[in-house]
Design a protein around this motif. Sequence first.
Motif, PDB file in Angstrom:
ATOM      1  N   LEU A  50       0.740  -1.323   0.016  1.00  0.00           N
ATOM      2  CA  LEU A  50       0.018  -0.135  -0.183  1.00  0.00           C
ATOM      3  C   LEU A  50       0.954   1.167  -0.090  1.00  0.00           C
ATOM      4  CD1 LEU A  50      -2.726  -1.233   2.333  1.00  0.00           C
ATOM      5  CD2 LEU A  50      -3.024  -0.531   0.150  1.00  0.00           C
ATOM      6  N   GLY A  51       2.127   1.080   0.870  1.00  0.00           N
ATOM      7  CA  GLY A  51       2.878   2.275   0.778  1.00  0.00           C
ATOM      8  C   GLY A  51       3.654   2.492  -0.501  1.00  0.00           C
ATOM      9  N   ALA A  52       3.901   1.265  -1.339  1.00  0.00           N
ATOM     10  CA  ALA A  52       4.719   1.851  -2.247  1.00  0.00           C
ATOM     11  C   ALA A  52       3.822   2.176  -3.530  1.00  0.00           C
ATOM     12  CB  ALA A  52       5.277   0.390  -2.869  1.00  0.00           C
ATOM     13  N   ILE A  53       2.464   1.618  -3.636  1.00  0.00           N
ATOM     14  CA  ILE A  53       1.628   1.898  -4.711  1.00  0.00           C
ATOM     15  C   ILE A  53       1.202   3.236  -4.512  1.00  0.00           C
ATOM     16  CG2 ILE A  53      -0.845   1.382  -5.600  1.00  0.00           C
ATOM     17  CD1 ILE A  53       0.064  -1.600  -4.988  1.00  0.00           C
ATOM     18  N   ALA A  54       1.299   3.845  -3.448  1.00  0.00           N
ATOM     19  CA  ALA A  54       0.489   5.267  -3.038  1.00  0.00           C
ATOM     20  C   ALA A  54       1.469   6.408  -4.004  1.00  0.00           C
ATOM     21  CB  ALA A  54       0.788   5.576  -1.741  1.00  0.00           C
ATOM     22  N   VAL A  55       2.742   6.028  -4.150  1.00  0.00           N
ATOM     23  CA  VAL A  55       3.677   6.724  -5.153  1.00  0.00           C
ATOM     24  C   VAL A  55       3.067   7.038  -6.695  1.00  0.00           C
ATOM     25  CG1 VAL A  55       5.882   7.368  -5.881  1.00  0.00           C
ATOM     26  CG2 VAL A  55       5.637   6.849  -3.693  1.00  0.00           C
ATOM     27  N   PRO A  56       2.781   5.973  -7.211  1.00  0.00           N
ATOM     28  CA  PRO A  56       2.329   6.007  -8.607  1.00  0.00           C
ATOM     29  C   PRO A  56       0.786   6.641  -8.316  1.00  0.00           C
ATOM     30  CG  PRO A  56       3.360   3.762  -8.263  1.00  0.00           C
ATOM     31  CD  PRO A  56       3.193   4.678  -7.056  1.00  0.00           C
ATOM     32  N   ALA A  57       0.136   6.435  -7.500  1.00  0.00           N
ATOM     33  CA  ALA A  57      -1.340   6.767  -7.410  1.00  0.00           C
ATOM     34  C   ALA A  57      -1.276   8.356  -7.187  1.00  0.00           C
ATOM     35  CB  ALA A  57      -1.896   6.016  -6.290  1.00  0.00           C
ATOM     36  N   LEU A  58      -0.423   8.757  -6.678  1.00  0.00           N
ATOM     37  CA  LEU A  58      -0.413  10.394  -6.570  1.00  0.00           C
ATOM     38  C   LEU A  58      -0.177  10.937  -7.779  1.00  0.00           C
ATOM     39  CD1 LEU A  58       0.999  11.018  -2.911  1.00  0.00           C
ATOM     40  CD2 LEU A  58      -1.295  11.640  -3.800  1.00  0.00           C
ATOM     41  N   ILE A  59       1.025  10.347  -8.348  1.00  0.00           N
ATOM     42  CA  ILE A  59       1.707  11.007  -9.734  1.00  0.00           C
ATOM     43  C   ILE A  59       0.640  11.043 -10.841  1.00  0.00           C
ATOM     44  CG2 ILE A  59       3.311  10.627 -11.450  1.00  0.00           C
ATOM     45  CD1 ILE A  59       5.215   9.549  -9.251  1.00  0.00           C
ATOM     46  N   GLU A  60      -0.153   9.886 -11.007  1.00  0.00           N
ATOM     47  CA  GLU A  60      -0.830   9.775 -12.137  1.00  0.00           C
ATOM     48  C   GLU A  60      -1.989  10.937 -12.446  1.00  0.00           C
ATOM     49  OE1 GLU A  60      -1.025   7.674 -14.885  1.00  0.00           O
ATOM     50  OE2 GLU A  60       0.896   7.185 -14.261  1.00  0.00           O
ATOM     51  N   PRO A  61      -2.567  11.292 -11.616  1.00  0.00           N
ATOM     52  CA  PRO A  61      -2.989  11.171 -10.392  1.00  0.00           C
ATOM     53  C   PRO A  61      -4.207  10.267 -10.270  1.00  0.00           C
ATOM     54  CG  PRO A  61      -3.935  13.264 -10.869  1.00  0.00           C
ATOM     55  CD  PRO A  61      -3.357  12.851 -11.998  1.00  0.00           C
ATOM     56  N   ASP A  62      -4.413   9.378  -9.322  1.00  0.00           N
ATOM     57  CA  ASP A  62      -5.360   8.369  -9.174  1.00  0.00           C
ATOM     58  C   ASP A  62      -5.746   8.418  -7.938  1.00  0.00           C
ATOM     59  OD1 ASP A  62      -7.149   6.287  -9.360  1.00  0.00           O
ATOM     60  OD2 ASP A  62      -5.984   4.712 -10.293  1.00  0.00           O
ATOM     61  N   TYR A  63      -6.636   9.507  -7.434  1.00  0.00           N
ATOM     62  CA  TYR A  63      -6.965   9.732  -6.149  1.00  0.00           C
ATOM     63  C   TYR A  63      -7.697   8.630  -5.533  1.00  0.00           C
ATOM     64  CZ  TYR A  63      -4.602  13.936  -6.815  1.00  0.00           C
ATOM     65  OH  TYR A  63      -3.876  15.086  -7.038  1.00  0.00           O
ATOM     66  N   ALA A  64      -8.631   7.910  -6.589  1.00  0.00           N
ATOM     67  CA  ALA A  64      -9.237   6.791  -6.015  1.00  0.00           C
ATOM     68  C   ALA A  64      -8.695   5.655  -5.358  1.00  0.00           C
ATOM     69  CB  ALA A  64     -10.174   6.228  -6.929  1.00  0.00           C
ATOM     70  N   ALA A  65      -7.274   5.199  -6.104  1.00  0.00           N
ATOM     71  CA  ALA A  65      -6.237   4.330  -5.494  1.00  0.00           C
ATOM     72  C   ALA A  65      -5.643   5.122  -4.274  1.00  0.00           C
ATOM     73  CB  ALA A  65      -5.392   4.192  -6.456  1.00  0.00           C
ATOM     74  N   PHE A  66      -5.462   6.249  -4.161  1.00  0.00           N
ATOM     75  CA  PHE A  66      -4.787   6.649  -2.981  1.00  0.00           C
ATOM     76  C   PHE A  66      -5.709   6.540  -1.718  1.00  0.00           C
ATOM     77  CE2 PHE A  66      -3.369  10.259  -0.223  1.00  0.00           C
ATOM     78  CZ  PHE A  66      -1.835   9.737  -0.233  1.00  0.00           C
ATOM     79  N   THR A  67      -7.210   6.607  -1.891  1.00  0.00           N
ATOM     80  CA  THR A  67      -8.066   6.427  -0.932  1.00  0.00           C
ATOM     81  C   THR A  67      -7.924   5.069  -0.229  1.00  0.00           C
ATOM     82  OG1 THR A  67      -9.884   5.820  -2.270  1.00  0.00           O
ATOM     83  CG2 THR A  67      -9.608   8.263  -1.737  1.00  0.00           C
ATOM     84  N   PHE A  68      -7.646   4.129  -0.814  1.00  0.00           N
ATOM     85  CA  PHE A  68      -7.313   2.867  -0.037  1.00  0.00           C
ATOM     86  C   PHE A  68      -6.357   2.822   1.156  1.00  0.00           C
ATOM     87  CE2 PHE A  68      -8.756   1.026  -4.026  1.00  0.00           C
ATOM     88  CZ  PHE A  68      -9.840   0.028  -3.451  1.00  0.00           C
ATOM     89  N   LEU A  69      -5.466   3.846   1.278  1.00  0.00           N
ATOM     90  CA  LEU A  69      -4.711   4.037   2.337  1.00  0.00           C
ATOM     91  C   LEU A  69      -5.657   4.299   3.648  1.00  0.00           C
ATOM     92  CD1 LEU A  69      -1.709   6.287   0.978  1.00  0.00           C
ATOM     93  CD2 LEU A  69      -1.572   3.866   1.428  1.00  0.00           C
ATOM     94  N   ALA A  70      -6.763   4.893   3.594  1.00  0.00           N
ATOM     95  CA  ALA A  70      -7.621   5.325   4.664  1.00  0.00           C
ATOM     96  C   ALA A  70      -8.300   4.053   4.941  1.00  0.00           C
ATOM     97  CB  ALA A  70      -8.514   6.251   4.198  1.00  0.00           C
ATOM     98  N   LEU A  71      -8.544   3.165   4.019  1.00  0.00           N
ATOM     99  CA  LEU A  71      -9.236   1.773   4.210  1.00  0.00           C
ATOM    100  C   LEU A  71      -8.001   1.004   5.083  1.00  0.00           C
ATOM    101  CD1 LEU A  71     -11.297  -0.266   4.046  1.00  0.00           C
ATOM    102  CD2 LEU A  71     -10.401  -1.087   1.847  1.00  0.00           C
ATOM    103  N   ALA A  72      -6.843   0.939   4.513  1.00  0.00           N
ATOM    104  CA  ALA A  72      -5.573   0.269   5.168  1.00  0.00           C
ATOM    105  C   ALA A  72      -5.627   0.670   6.688  1.00  0.00           C
ATOM    106  CB  ALA A  72      -4.454   0.482   4.512  1.00  0.00           C
ATOM    107  N   ALA A  73      -5.788   2.025   6.982  1.00  0.00           N
ATOM    108  CA  ALA A  73      -5.553   2.412   8.353  1.00  0.00           C
ATOM    109  C   ALA A  73      -6.522   1.814   9.293  1.00  0.00           C
ATOM    110  CB  ALA A  73      -5.474   4.152   8.258  1.00  0.00           C
TER     111      ALA A  73
END
Length: 296
Positions: A50-73
């Motif tokens: 989850l931490g590694a995938i957050a970087v491409p998700a921010l660059i693309e940007p694909d904020y839907a993917a980034f929101t998975f961090l909240a689910l992970a928390a």
Amino acid sequence: MEKYLLVIVIGIAAGALSRLALLRVDYRQYPGYPHGFVTHISLGFIAAALGAIAVPALIEPDYAAFTFLALAAQQFREIRSMERQTLESLEESELIQRGKDYIEGIARTFEARNYLVMATAFLTSLIVQFLGTIPGIAAGFVLVLISLLFKSGETIGNICEVVPAKLYFKDTILYVDHINIMSVGLKGRREQILRDGLAVLIKPKNDDARATIHDIGQRLAIAHTAGTILGTKKDVDLPEYTPMLRKDPDTGRIGFYIVPNEPDMKALIEAVKQTPVLESAASRPLKSKAGRYAAD
């Protein structure tokens, strides 16, 4: 996402290595091997991914993917509950119990380490993305070493002096130095306690330490640690051999008594010193104005 494959792989590798470095079985025998290891390594791998995938998700940007961090928390918060429930169920069969404070501290630690793994993977991937592979790998190793600094916090040895103490009876009352421990009625038990028992005095170095060891949960943690490392002759029908800590109300010093399987004073002192200071017990009255006035 193929162009980010190297970024993700290196980030996951750094995060997983961080979790492996933080995972060990020591005198506490928790997590158990091998099933406890499998559980925590798997969760660590998920956190790293989850931490590694957050970087491409921010660059693309694909904020839907980034929101998975909240689910992970949210899922990692569930880890704390899972660990708490597991340890509380094991507590029922412990002759020398950890205590609720110690259990909560262990549960918090397992939750926090997944966040640490996620941060390691994220920062490593970020550096690989913007500075290149070699700087990213080097940064990953540095971040793993930094994460090891969080492996353990303060111990009793950092805040208190631990010294041998005299164990003796006045009539049926057991004392450690001048501190009253308990009453032992049977003469045979008193003789064996004097023959096999050990005692230490735990002297707080300042008022902060005095407030910390005042906590009942912290004292239970000391008794559990010493009993786990040295063993104990306590059994279900031998309550007199229960390791006990009692406080001198005037000085804040703690008298600790135990009847160990291994009657080694040096080992007992080291066991007490390496007991972790529990987050829930750690107190800093000297940081307050009122506390500084009281200390003067």
